[in-house]
Scaffold this active site. Structure first.
Site, short mmCIF file in Angstrom:
data_model
loop_
_atom_site.label_atom_id
_atom_site.label_comp_id
_atom_site.label_asym_id
_atom_site.label_seq_id
_atom_site.Cartn_x
_atom_site.Cartn_y
_atom_site.Cartn_z
N TYR A 167 -12.84 -0.57 0.64
CA TYR A 167 -13.61 -0.17 1.82
C TYR A 167 -12.82 -0.35 3.09
O TYR A 167 -13.02 0.36 4.07
CB TYR A 167 -14.95 -0.91 1.85
CG TYR A 167 -15.82 -0.41 0.72
CD1 TYR A 167 -16.43 0.83 0.81
CD2 TYR A 167 -15.94 -1.13 -0.44
CE1 TYR A 167 -17.16 1.33 -0.24
CE2 TYR A 167 -16.67 -0.63 -1.51
CZ TYR A 167 -17.28 0.60 -1.41
OH TYR A 167 -17.98 1.10 -2.46
N ASP A 193 -5.11 -3.20 27.31
CA ASP A 193 -4.22 -3.41 26.16
C ASP A 193 -5.02 -4.15 25.10
O ASP A 193 -6.20 -4.39 25.26
CB ASP A 193 -2.99 -4.25 26.57
CG ASP A 193 -1.80 -4.01 25.63
OD1 ASP A 193 -2.01 -4.06 24.41
OD2 ASP A 193 -0.70 -3.74 26.13
N ARG A 244 -4.11 5.71 -18.65
CA ARG A 244 -3.26 5.68 -17.47
C ARG A 244 -2.06 4.76 -17.71
O ARG A 244 -2.03 4.01 -18.68
CB ARG A 244 -4.06 5.22 -16.25
CG ARG A 244 -4.66 3.85 -16.40
CD ARG A 244 -5.64 3.53 -15.28
NE ARG A 244 -4.97 3.23 -14.02
CZ ARG A 244 -5.45 2.36 -13.11
NH1 ARG A 244 -6.59 1.74 -13.32
NH2 ARG A 244 -4.82 2.14 -11.98
N THR A 288 -23.72 5.41 1.78
CA THR A 288 -22.67 6.44 1.81
C THR A 288 -23.30 7.82 1.93
O THR A 288 -22.82 8.68 2.67
CB THR A 288 -21.78 6.35 0.55
OG1 THR A 288 -21.41 4.99 0.36
CG2 THR A 288 -20.53 7.18 0.71
N HIS A 302 4.47 2.45 -6.44
CA HIS A 302 3.72 3.52 -5.79
C HIS A 302 2.40 2.98 -5.25
O HIS A 302 2.06 3.18 -4.08
CB HIS A 302 3.45 4.66 -6.78
CG HIS A 302 2.41 5.64 -6.33
ND1 HIS A 302 2.61 6.52 -5.28
CD2 HIS A 302 1.13 5.85 -6.76
CE1 HIS A 302 1.51 7.23 -5.10
NE2 HIS A 302 0.59 6.85 -5.97
N HIS A 305 -17.62 -4.63 -11.27
CA HIS A 305 -17.69 -3.32 -11.91
C HIS A 305 -16.30 -2.82 -12.31
O HIS A 305 -16.18 -1.83 -13.00
CB HIS A 305 -18.43 -2.29 -11.04
CG HIS A 305 -17.75 -1.93 -9.77
ND1 HIS A 305 -18.43 -1.58 -8.64
CD2 HIS A 305 -16.46 -1.87 -9.44
CE1 HIS A 305 -17.58 -1.32 -7.68
NE2 HIS A 305 -16.38 -1.48 -8.14
N HIS A 306 -15.25 -3.53 -11.87
CA HIS A 306 -13.90 -3.22 -12.34
C HIS A 306 -13.64 -3.90 -13.68
O HIS A 306 -12.58 -3.72 -14.25
CB HIS A 306 -12.86 -3.71 -11.33
CG HIS A 306 -12.96 -3.03 -10.00
ND1 HIS A 306 -12.30 -1.86 -9.70
CD2 HIS A 306 -13.66 -3.34 -8.89
CE1 HIS A 306 -12.59 -1.50 -8.47
NE2 HIS A 306 -13.42 -2.37 -7.95
N LYS A 334 -24.24 8.61 5.40
CA LYS A 334 -23.11 9.07 6.20
C LYS A 334 -22.81 10.55 5.95
O LYS A 334 -22.66 11.33 6.88
CB LYS A 334 -21.87 8.25 5.87
CG LYS A 334 -21.97 6.85 6.41
CD LYS A 334 -20.70 6.09 6.20
CE LYS A 334 -20.59 4.98 7.18
NZ LYS A 334 -20.43 5.42 8.56
N TRP A 343 -0.33 -2.25 -9.72
CA TRP A 343 -0.61 -2.79 -8.39
C TRP A 343 -1.70 -3.86 -8.46
O TRP A 343 -1.86 -4.66 -7.55
CB TRP A 343 -0.98 -1.68 -7.39
CG TRP A 343 -2.44 -1.34 -7.36
CD1 TRP A 343 -3.08 -0.46 -8.17
CD2 TRP A 343 -3.44 -1.88 -6.49
NE1 TRP A 343 -4.42 -0.42 -7.85
CE2 TRP A 343 -4.66 -1.28 -6.82
CE3 TRP A 343 -3.41 -2.81 -5.45
CZ2 TRP A 343 -5.86 -1.58 -6.17
CZ3 TRP A 343 -4.60 -3.11 -4.80
CH2 TRP A 343 -5.81 -2.51 -5.16
N SER A 390 0.34 -10.47 8.27
CA SER A 390 0.34 -9.37 9.23
C SER A 390 -1.06 -8.80 9.40
O SER A 390 -1.53 -8.60 10.52
CB SER A 390 1.32 -8.29 8.76
OG SER A 390 1.03 -7.07 9.38
N SER A 391 -1.75 -8.55 8.28
CA SER A 391 -3.09 -7.97 8.37
C SER A 391 -4.07 -8.91 9.04
O SER A 391 -4.92 -8.48 9.82
CB SER A 391 -3.65 -7.68 6.97
OG SER A 391 -2.94 -6.66 6.39
N GLU A 441 -11.29 -4.42 -0.34
CA GLU A 441 -10.06 -3.73 0.07
C GLU A 441 -10.23 -2.21 0.04
O GLU A 441 -9.74 -1.52 0.93
CB GLU A 441 -8.91 -4.17 -0.83
CG GLU A 441 -7.64 -3.32 -0.73
CD GLU A 441 -6.89 -3.48 0.57
OE1 GLU A 441 -7.15 -4.48 1.28
OE2 GLU A 441 -6.05 -2.62 0.88
N SER A 452 -16.11 10.89 11.85
CA SER A 452 -17.27 11.00 12.73
C SER A 452 -16.88 11.52 14.10
O SER A 452 -17.56 12.37 14.68
CB SER A 452 -17.95 9.64 12.88
OG SER A 452 -18.33 9.15 11.63
N HIS A 476 -12.19 -5.23 -4.23
CA HIS A 476 -13.21 -4.25 -3.92
C HIS A 476 -13.45 -4.06 -2.43
O HIS A 476 -13.44 -2.94 -1.95
CB HIS A 476 -14.51 -4.41 -4.70
CG HIS A 476 -15.23 -3.11 -4.67
ND1 HIS A 476 -14.88 -2.06 -5.49
CD2 HIS A 476 -16.15 -2.63 -3.83
CE1 HIS A 476 -15.58 -1.00 -5.15
NE2 HIS A 476 -16.37 -1.33 -4.16
#
Lengths: 191, 525
Positions: B257, B105, B450, B328, B76, B302-303, B331, B141, B169-170, B255, B268, B253
Site C-alpha cells: 500500500y 521547503d 513462478r 478501493t 529485479h 493472506h500471503h 476510490k 525479494w 533512508s525511508s 509495503e 486523483s 503487506h
C-alpha cells in the site's frame, strides 16, 4: 527571530517523537517473536509440543472409555545423513495412560555428529494435550562414527483431549547441529 | 554573498557544480535527485527483467544458469520496489508537497539531504553482490528463511546492510514528510483542504514509519541467525521458519500500500484536472485511504494461506482481505464519477491516469481471486500471482509515476514535453504491458510455477508472447527517457497554469518553479 526559534524547536521535538515511534516499531518487530510463541502455544499452531512434563499418578487417571491411536514418523532435515525411524509405527492406548516407545538412530558417517530432533504433532489442536515426561528431543543426540542408539519417548495424552480426536501423528525431524554445538561448546536446549 | 550558503539565506540561486547536488538542502534539488535516481534504478531493474524474459522466451535453458536466473528475479524485485517505485514517490513528495501546501521547503532540509544520499550507496552495495564470487542474493525479494539464512550465498550480509540503509533512508524521509505536512501548511490550509496527493502521502508516511523498522528488525534477526548462532528462524535451535513469513509480511503487506497510496493521490489530481471538474467525493477519498491503511495491518497472512494455518485464521484473513475491496471500490467509483460528464481532454498524463484506473482495477480483481483462501491453494506460487502483482505495480504504481512526470514536468522544467511523443510512449507502454502480463494469467491458471527458468512445452506460446510484450514495454521506456531529456533542454514555454483545468497552489508559481517558492506563505481562503 524568537518565533522562528520556537518553531524550529517544535519541529525538532516532533521529529524526535516520530523517530522514537520508529524505534518502538523496531522493538515491536522483535516482540513478535515471543508473541508468536505464545500464540502458537495457545492455539497449538504448528503442532508445537510442550517441554518436559511431570507425571503425577493422581491427575492422570485413565479414561478407559475411549482409545486413541498415535502414529509415529521420523525424518531427516535437508542434508542430515542419519538413519532414523520409530521402532513402533503406531500404538493404541487410553487417555491418561503412560506409554513408552523407542526410536532408532544411527550415524552412518565417519564423523562424530550432534543431532537435534524437533517434534510436531497433528492435528494441531491436539498438541496441547500431549504431555511428554521423557523425550530424546529434550536433549541433543551425540553419536560417534557408525554408532547407533535406541532413544526412549514416554508420554501420555490428557483426558481432556477433544472427543473428535481419535488418531494423532507425532513427527520428529532430525537437524544436524554439529556446528552450532561445536561453536557453543555446550548443549543447546530446545523442547 | 560569497559565503552566503546557509539555508536561511533565501535569496540566492543554486550553487554551481557538483557541490550543488552534494550539499543541497533545497526540496526541488533533492526531489530531482530522487527522481533521476529512481529512473536509473527503473532501467537497471528493467534490464534484469529483460534477462528473465529473454530466458523464458523459449523452453529450455538458453542464456543463463538457474542460479543466475534466481539472482535476476531477486535483484529485479528488490531494485524495482526499493530503488525505483519508492524513491520515485519520495521524489514527487519532495518536489510537490511544499509547493502544494504553500511551504518554503521541507521541514527538516538537512535530514532530507541525508535521506537521499544514503540511497545510492545502499544500491551500490546491493548491486556489487552481482560481481562477487558467491553471486548476488538468489532467494527472491521476499527472502524467506531458511533459504536466506542457512542456504544463502555469503553476499547475503551485503544485502542485509543494504536493506538497513534503505530503511533508514525511508524512515528519515517519512519523518520529514509528516513534519512538513503537519507544521508548514500555509495559513487557511486545513487538513480537509489539502490536495489528495498530500493526504495520501501523509498516510503513506505513517505506514512507512510503522513497517520499515519491522523490516529492519527481520533482517537483523537474519544477521544474528547467520553470524551469531541465534535461532530465530532455525527449527533446529527452537526457532520457526514460519515466524519469518509472519514478520516479513507484517512489513510486506503495508509495503504494497506504501507503493500504491501515493499513486491514488497522483491519479486523483490528474483525473480532476483533465476532466475540468472538482474531484468527486473528496472526503470519502480521504476516509477510504485511511481505511485501506488500517486494513493493511490485519491482512498479512493472506500471503501464507498454504503454510498450515488453522481454519479460523484462513477465514479471518480471507474476509479481512476482501474488505479492502470496499474502500478501493469507493476510490474507483469516485474517479469514474469525476470523469462523468466532465469536459475531458486526453493529454498524456490523462491517458496514463485512465489506464491506471482500468488496469489497476483488473489487478485488484485478480487480488480478490487470490484472497479466496480455498482457491489460493491452486494459485499460490504460480504465474497468476506474478500477473496479479505486476498489474497493480506496473500499470498501477509505475503508470501513475509516469503520469505524474508528464503532469508536473512543465512545472519542473518550464517547457512543455513533446505531446505526440508522449502519446506514442503511452500507447507503446499500454500495449506492451498488456501483451507482457495478460498471458501470464493463463500461464498461472494452467499451473506454471513462478521463479523457475524453464517450463513445460505447453506453456511455450504464451511465454513467447509475454516476452515480446516485455521487450516492447522495456524499449519504449527509452523513449520516455528521451522525452524527459528533450523537455528539460527546451521546448514550448509553459505557462504558470500549464493545464487548462489546473487547480492548486503549485500552479500559481511561475514555470519553471523558481528555486525558492512561498518564502512568504500564501493565504488560502
Amino acid at each position: 527571530m524568537a518565533e522562528a526559534d520556537t518553531h524550529q524547536r517544535s519541529l525538532g521535538r516532533q521529529a524526535a517523537k516520530l523517530a522514537l515511534y520508529a524505534l518502538g516499531m523496531f522493538g515491536f518487530g522483535f516482540l513478535l517473536v515471543p508473541l508468536y510463541d505464545v500464540f502458537c502455544e495457545v492455539t497449538g499452531l504448528n503442532g508445537k509440543t510442550g517441554g518436559k512434563y511431570q507425571y503425577e499418578q493422581a491427575q492422570a487417571s485413565v479414561d478407559e472409555s475411549r482409545a486413541v491411536t498415535m502414529q509415529f514418523t521420523a525424518n531427516n532435515n535437508a542434508a542430515m545423513p542419519w538413519e532414523v525411524r520409530p521402532m513402533q509405527h503406531q500404538v493404541t492406548f487410553h487417555p491418561g495412560e503412560l506409554v513408552q516407545v523407542t526410536f532408532y538412530a544411527r550415524n552412518p558417517t565417519g564423523q562424530r555428529m550432534v543431532a537435534q530432533a524437533v517434534p510436531s504433532v497433528v492435528p494441531f489442536k491436539s498438541a496441547d494435550y500431549l504431555h511428554k515426561t521423557e523425550c530424546f528431543c529434550f536433549t541433543q543426540q551425540i553419536l560417534d562414527a557408525g554408532e547407533a542408539v535406541e532413544m526412549p519417548l514416554i508420554f501420555f495424552v490428557d483426558r481432556a483431549l477433544p472427543a473428535d480426536v481419535s488418531k494423532m501423528t507425532l513427527s520428529y525431524t532430525l537437524f544436524d547441529v554439529t556446528q552450532n554445538f561445536a561453536a557453543k561448546g555446550k548443549a543447546l536446549s530446545a523442547n | 554573498m560569497a559565503t552566503g550558503h546557509g539555508h536561511d539565506d533565501h535569496h540566492h540561486g543554486p550553487a554551481k557544480g557538483i557541490t550543488r547536488w552534494l550539499y543541497t538542502t533545497n526540496h526541488k534539488d533533492i526531489g530531482t535527485m530522487y527522481l533521476v535516481f529512481s529512473l536509473a534504478m527503473f532501467l537497471l531493474g528493467g534490464t534484469f527483467a529483460l534477462v528473465i524474459r529473454a530466458e523464458l522466451f523459449q523452453p529450455g535453458l538458453q542464456f543463463v544458469t538457474p542460479n543466475f536466473f534466481n539472482q535476476m528475479t531477486t535483484m529485479h524485485g528488490l531494485v524495482m520496489v526499493f530503488g525505483a517505485v519508492m524513491p520515485a514517490f519520495v521524489g514527487l513528495a519532495n518536489w510537490m508537497i511544499p509547493m502544494m501546501i504553500g511551504a518554503p521547503d521541507m521541514a527538516l532540509p538537512r535530514m532530507n539531504n541525508w535521506s537521499f544520499w544514503i540511497l545510492p550507496f545502499a544500491f551500490l552495495m546491493l548491486s556489487s553482490t552481482l560481481f562477487m564470487d558467491s553471486g548476488a542474493p538468489n532467494f527472491g525479494w521476499t527472502f524467506y528463511a531458511p533459504l536466506s539464512t542457512t542456504y544463502a550465498p555469503s553476499s547475503v550480509t551485503f544485502f542485509i546492510f543494504a536493506v538497513h540503509m534503505m530503511g533508514v533512508s525511508s524512515i528519515m524521509g517519512s519523518i520529514n514528510i509528516i513534519a512538513t505536512i503537519q507544521n508548514l501548511r500555509a495559513p487557511g490550509m486545513t487538513y480537509m483542504k489539502m490536495p489528495l496527493f498530500v493526504w495520501t502521502w501523509l498516510i503513506t508516511a505513517y505506514l512507512l514509519l510503522a513497517v520499515m523498522p519491522v523490516l529492519a528488525g527481520v533482517v537483523t534477526m537474519m544477521l544474528f541467525d547467520i553470524h551469531f548462532g541465534t535461532s530465530f528462524f532455525s527449527a533446529a535451535g527452537g526457532g520457526d521458519p514460519v515466524l519469518f513469513q509472519h514478520v516479513f509480511w507484517f512489513f510486506g503487506h503495508p509495503e504494497v500500500y506504501i507503493m500504491i497510496l501515493p499513486a491514488f493521490g497522483v491519479v486523483s489530481e490528474i483525473v480532476s484536472t483533465f476532466s475540468r471538474k472538482r474531484l468527486f467525493g473528496y472526503d470519502s477519498m480521504v476516509y477510504a485511504t485511511s481505511s485501506i491503511a488500517f486494513l493493511s495491518f490485519i491482512v498479512w497472512a493472506h500471503h501464507m494461506f498454504t503454510t498450515g494455518m488453522p481454519l479460523a485464521g484462513e477465514l479471518f484473513f480471507m474476509y479481512a482481505t476482501m474488505l479492502i475491496a470496499v474502500p478501493t471500490g469507493v476510490k474507483v467509483f469516485n474517479w469514474i464519477a469525476t470523469m462523468f460528464k466532465g469536459s475531458i481532454s486526453f493529454e498524456t498524463p490523462m491517458l496514463f491516469a485512465i489506464a491506471f484506473v482500468v488496469l489497476f482495477t483488473m489487478g485488484g480483481f485478480t487480488g480478490l481471486m487470490l484472497a479466496i483462501s480455498p482457491a489460493d491453494f491452486q494459485y499460490q506460487d504460480t504465474y497468476f500471482v506474478v500477473a496479479h502483482f505486476h498489474y497493480v505495480l506496473v500499470p498501477g504504481a509505475v503508470f501513475s509515476i509516469m503520469a505524474a512526470t508528464y503532469y508536473w514536468l512543465p512545472k519542473w522544467t518550464g517547457n512543455m514535453y513533446d505531446e505526440n511523443l508522449g502519446r506514442l510512449h503511452f500507447w507503446l507502454s499500454f500495449i506492451g504491458i498488456n501483451v507482457l502480463f495478460f498471458p501470464q494469467h493463463f500461464l498461472g491458471l494452467a499451473g506454471m510455477p513462478r521463479r523457475i527458468p524453464d517450463y513445460a512445452l505447453q506453456f511455450a506460446d504464451f511465454n513467447m508472447l509475454s516476452s515480446i510484450g516485455a521487450f516492447i514495454f522495456g524499449f519504449s521506456q527509452l523513449l520516455f527517457v528521451f522525452i524527459v531529456i528533450k523537455a528539460a533542454r527546451g521546448g514550448k514555454k509553459a505557462t504558470a497554469e500549464v493545464w487548462d483545468g489546473s487547480h492548486g497552489l503549485e500552479w500559481t508559481v511561475p514555470s519553471p518553479a523558481p528555486y525558492h517558492t512561498f518564502s512568504t506563505p500564501p493565504v488560502i481562503k
